[in-house]
Motif scaffolding. Structure first.
Motif, short mmCIF file in Angstrom:
data_model
loop_
_atom_site.label_atom_id
_atom_site.label_comp_id
_atom_site.label_asym_id
_atom_site.label_seq_id
_atom_site.Cartn_x
_atom_site.Cartn_y
_atom_site.Cartn_z
N THR A 75 -5.29 -29.75 -22.99
CA THR A 75 -4.77 -29.89 -24.35
C THR A 75 -3.26 -30.14 -24.27
OG1 THR A 75 -6.45 -28.46 -25.32
CG2 THR A 75 -4.42 -28.71 -26.57
N PRO A 76 -2.76 -31.18 -24.95
CA PRO A 76 -1.31 -31.47 -24.87
C PRO A 76 -0.49 -30.26 -25.32
CG PRO A 76 -2.49 -33.24 -26.00
CD PRO A 76 -3.48 -32.12 -25.81
N VAL A 77 0.61 -30.04 -24.62
CA VAL A 77 1.48 -28.91 -24.98
C VAL A 77 2.85 -29.43 -25.41
CG1 VAL A 77 0.33 -27.26 -23.46
CG2 VAL A 77 2.24 -28.62 -22.57
N ARG A 78 3.56 -28.61 -26.16
CA ARG A 78 4.88 -28.98 -26.63
C ARG A 78 5.93 -28.56 -25.61
NH1 ARG A 78 4.72 -27.37 -33.11
NH2 ARG A 78 2.58 -28.09 -33.50
N LYS A 79 7.02 -29.30 -25.54
CA LYS A 79 8.11 -28.96 -24.61
C LYS A 79 8.87 -27.75 -25.13
CE LYS A 79 9.62 -32.98 -21.98
NZ LYS A 79 10.68 -34.00 -21.83
N ILE A 80 9.07 -26.78 -24.25
CA ILE A 80 9.88 -25.61 -24.61
C ILE A 80 11.08 -25.58 -23.67
CG2 ILE A 80 9.95 -23.10 -24.92
CD1 ILE A 80 8.01 -24.48 -26.85
N GLU A 81 12.20 -26.11 -24.16
CA GLU A 81 13.41 -26.18 -23.35
C GLU A 81 14.51 -25.25 -23.86
OE1 GLU A 81 14.18 -30.38 -23.52
OE2 GLU A 81 12.91 -30.79 -21.75
N ARG A 82 14.38 -24.83 -25.13
CA ARG A 82 15.38 -23.92 -25.70
C ARG A 82 14.68 -22.98 -26.66
NH1 ARG A 82 20.52 -22.74 -26.42
NH2 ARG A 82 21.23 -24.27 -24.91
N VAL A 83 15.03 -21.69 -26.55
CA VAL A 83 14.38 -20.64 -27.35
C VAL A 83 15.42 -19.94 -28.22
CG1 VAL A 83 13.17 -18.41 -27.18
CG2 VAL A 83 12.53 -20.30 -25.68
N ALA A 84 15.00 -19.52 -29.41
CA ALA A 84 15.84 -18.67 -30.26
C ALA A 84 15.11 -17.36 -30.51
CB ALA A 84 16.15 -19.36 -31.59
N VAL A 85 15.85 -16.26 -30.54
CA VAL A 85 15.28 -14.94 -30.83
C VAL A 85 16.03 -14.35 -32.01
CG1 VAL A 85 14.88 -12.60 -29.96
CG2 VAL A 85 14.53 -14.56 -28.45
N ILE A 86 15.29 -13.93 -33.04
CA ILE A 86 15.90 -13.32 -34.23
C ILE A 86 15.86 -11.81 -34.03
CG2 ILE A 86 15.89 -13.22 -36.74
CD1 ILE A 86 15.96 -16.08 -35.72
N GLY A 87 17.02 -11.21 -33.88
CA GLY A 87 17.09 -9.76 -33.67
C GLY A 87 17.60 -9.45 -32.28
N ALA A 88 18.63 -8.60 -32.21
CA ALA A 88 19.24 -8.25 -30.92
C ALA A 88 19.02 -6.79 -30.57
CB ALA A 88 20.74 -8.55 -30.96
N GLY A 89 18.00 -6.18 -31.20
CA GLY A 89 17.69 -4.79 -30.90
C GLY A 89 16.91 -4.65 -29.61
N THR A 90 16.24 -3.52 -29.46
CA THR A 90 15.50 -3.24 -28.21
C THR A 90 14.49 -4.34 -27.91
OG1 THR A 90 15.75 -0.88 -28.60
CG2 THR A 90 14.08 -1.54 -27.02
N MET A 91 13.67 -4.70 -28.92
CA MET A 91 12.64 -5.72 -28.69
C MET A 91 13.26 -7.10 -28.52
SD MET A 91 9.67 -4.51 -28.28
CE MET A 91 8.80 -6.06 -28.26
N GLY A 92 14.20 -7.46 -29.40
CA GLY A 92 14.82 -8.78 -29.32
C GLY A 92 15.52 -9.00 -27.98
N GLY A 93 16.23 -7.97 -27.52
CA GLY A 93 16.92 -8.08 -26.24
C GLY A 93 15.94 -8.21 -25.08
N GLY A 94 14.87 -7.40 -25.11
CA GLY A 94 13.86 -7.46 -24.05
C GLY A 94 13.15 -8.80 -24.01
#
Length: 693
Positions: free
Chosen positions: A287-306
């Protein structure tokens, strides 16, 4: 045929060609024997070289043939090795990349071995609860010595070929392409008259074998605990001191014993379950997949940082977004501190620390993340907060970006409805600490695109997670099941148990920690908030009131130094608290319950069978596509004992009839309404079947 034959300058080259790792399936074994026969019948052929195509010499048994008749169909690997040893012409193994398990045993059956530098050498069968079954425990000690062989076999660890320089394992270790070197070596040994050396004819020598083996048994027994295979490996290696055929028989007996153990079945189940988890019934491979070259994370707490660290570790740039500068600075400082701690322990170089930190950028503006290929929100677990975030993401993110929620319980379909692109929305439920825990629950919404699902499963592999697909329901697979486990833990307190007894009983069963220690670690206030939400959404679900009373006392767990247990500064050891225990006993009186002595066996059954029963409902509803997916969730995310294989396999081993009978017995007791046997469980029990085929 998956073994190719050609002749080069008087040397027959048999090339194993069974992608991806040249597994020694029936067709490959047959090809080796047929190639050898051709070489022996051809007067122009003076020697034979065996090598592997592609990226491996051989990774061992072909896992696609496990538990099928082909696995034991002649010629078996034993028969292939006997044919090699009977050859009148010299045979050279040309080893590159990987020689593991049966692949290494095949090479040990050759007269000579030439290896490329960096080739990974291992007998990893112990990791499946087995021991090498084709002479590995007998031949390896004859080549590298008793101690080195025993350590290698008991650990199953892969070792680079150059580490064996100076031993008899390899006759030559070469840089670059190993095949030309092996052909040249074969020509040189063929010029001398036979007979050619056989590993079986060597003697195992050790100055104090008896003393070393006694020490090894004691050490392994202390470390292996619930796994019988490591000790059986010691016994098999010890048998290499006997005449070869006698040692080979001991190895075979040990192998056949281990195949039948529940521990080996559990380890094999986990091995295959991890691979099966990536296979989604209606999402074909390719199944064709999308390119993942850059990620964003919303939240810099324990979960966001991990979560962020997972992508930095994989070399993927991340932009972390927060609403306040101090929260961002705190989050970045925590990530750096984690990396610096790894560097102090020698797990990372300082150069790697800086390299990973260099991939991290921060922002307080959604505009700065609009070009990310994947965005994961890790904000407060409340639907109103999620709604605000996803409406904003829908507004700013580029077309084709994947919008993921780290929600642990909330409705992913509802979250997707906050956008005009529900096909791009998926759940990515990481487990805390997110940079350590292996499990990633991938939650598939009603409208999640197949390409999105395939992409997220692929990225899960890239960040070294065990990704398991779940449908949408409250709590998904893991948390939905753990709720029933926790309910039973609470009822046990009402009836007569105390937290320490419950925790000790389930930890003795093999869990990493019991339900009350787990609650203290996660934060008892989190469970309290969920129960308050349940009181509105599902008022018919009953809980013991002890957990609420605990929270009313302000005892939220380790973070406050007081939960079900007391905790001392810098010490995570739980200390029973008299006030808590008195509260539990008093609550029983308020309920009019005469407290009784509860056995550890009952504690374990009630906790584990509560998981199993809910797991059966999850399977029946199609939330999980197979029982092994549920087991992988519990093995990699909830501390279920590996040697038991997960709740669903454990139920199979107990027997579903016996599980159902126990549940019917508990249905006559306190809160018996919790013990209605799931229809699928009852059906399989009636048919004498299990959850796993």
């Amino acid at each position: 045929m998956t073994a190719q034959y050609q002749v080069q300058d008087g040397v027959a080259v048999i090339t194993l060609d069974n992608p991806p790792v040249n597994g020694l399936g029936h067709s490959t074994r047959l090809g080796i024997v047929e190639g050898l026969t051709r070489a022996l019948d051809d007067a122009a052929v003076k020697a034979v070289v065996i090598t592997g195509a592609g990226k491996a010499f051989s990774g061992g048994a072909d896992i696609r043939e496990f538990n099928t008749p082909k696995a034991t169909q002649e010629p078996t690997l034993h028969s292939v090795i006997r044919a090699l040893e009977a050859s009148t012409k010299p045979i050279v193994a040309a080893i590159h990349s990987v020689a593991m398990g049966g692949g290494l045993e095949l090479a040990l059956g050759c007269n000579y071995r030439v290896a490329a530098k960096g080739a990974q050498i291992a007998l990893p069968e112990v990791k499946l609860g087995l021991l090498p079954g084709a002479g590995g425990t007998q031949r390896l000690p004859r080549l590298i010595g008793l101690e080195h062989a025993l350590n290698m076999i008991v650990s199953g660890t892969a070792i680079p070929s150059e580490k064996f320089a100076g031993s008899k394992l390899f006759d030559e270790i070469v840089d670059g392409d190993v095949l030309p070197a092996a052909v040249k070596f074969a020509q040189s040994v063929a010029a001398a008259p036979g007979p050619y050396p056989k590993v079986r004819d060597l003697k195992v020598r050790h100055e104090n074998a008896e003393g070393f083996l006694a020490f090894a048994r004691n050490t392994v027994a202390a470390v292996a605990k619930n796994f019988p295979a490591p000790l059986k490996c010691v016994d098999a290696v010890a048998a290499s001191l006997k005449p070869f055929e006698a040692g080979l028989k001991d190895e075979r007996d040990g192998f056949m014993y281990l195949v039948g153990t529940p521990e080996s079945r559990a380890l094999r189940h986990a091995f295959f379950g991890e691979r099966a988890a990536s296979k989604i019934p209606d999402v074909p491979e390719g199944t064709p997949v999308r390119k993942i070259e850059r990620v964003a994370v919303i939240g810099a707490g324990t979960m966001g940082g991990g979560i962020t660290m997972n992508f930095l570790n994989a070399g993927i740039p991340v932009t972390m977004l927060e609403m306040k500068q101090e929260a961002l600075e705190r989050g970045v400082a925590t990530i750096r501190r984690n990396y610096e701690n790894s560097a102090k322990k020698g797990k990372l170089t300082q150069e790697k620390v800086e390299q990973r930190m260099g991939l991290l950028t921060t922002t307080m503006s959604y505009d700065d993340i609009k070009n990310a290929d994947l965005v994961i929100e890790a904000v407060f677990e409340e639907m109103g907060v999620k709604e605000t975030v996803f409406k904003k993401l829908d507004e700013v993110m580029k077309d084709g970006a994947i919008l993921a929620s780290n929600t642990s319980t909330l409705d992913v379909n509802k979250i997707a409805s906050f956008t005009r692109r529900p096909q791009d929305v998926v759940g990515m439920h990481f487990f805390s600490p997110a940079n350590v825990m292996k499990l990633l629950e991938v939650v598939r919404g009603e409208k999640t695109g197949k390409d999105v699902l395939a992409t997220v499963m692929q990225i899960g592999k890239k960040i070294k997670k065990t990704a398991v697909v779940s449908g949408v329901c409250d709590g998904f697979i893991g948390n939905r099941m753990i709720e029933q486990y926790s309910r039973q833990a609470g009822y046990l307190l009402d009836e007569g148990a105390l937290p320490e007894q419950v925790d000790k009983a389930i930890e003795k069963f093999g869990f990493a920690m019991g339900p009350f220690r787990m609650g203290d670690l996660a934060g008892n206030d989190i469970g309290w908030a969920i129960r308050k939400r349940r009181a509105v959404d599902k008022p018919d679900i009953q809980y013991s009131k002890t957990a609420d009373k605990l929270c009313e006392m302000g005892r939220f767990g380790q973070k406050t130094g007081a939960g079900w247990y007391d905790y001392k500064a810098g010490d995570r050891k739980p200390y029973p608290n008299k006030q808590v225990n008195d509260m539990i006993v008093e609550h029983s009186k308020e309920l009019g319950i005469t407290r009784r002595k509860i056995s550890d066996e009952e504690i374990v059954e009630r906790l584990v069978f509560a998981l199993v029963n809910e797991g059966a409902k999850i399977l029946e509803e199609g939330i999980a596509s197979k029982a092994s997916d549920i087991d992988m969730v519990y093995l990699t995310g909830y501390g279920f004992p590996l040697f038991r294989g997960g709740p669903m396999l454990y139920a199979d081993q107990v027997g579903l009839y016996n599980v159902a009978q126990s549940m019917k017995r508990y249905a006559k007791g306190y809160h018996g309404e919790a013990w209605v046997v799931a229809p699928l469980l009852q059906k399989l029990a009636d048919e004498g079947k299990g959850f796993n085929g």
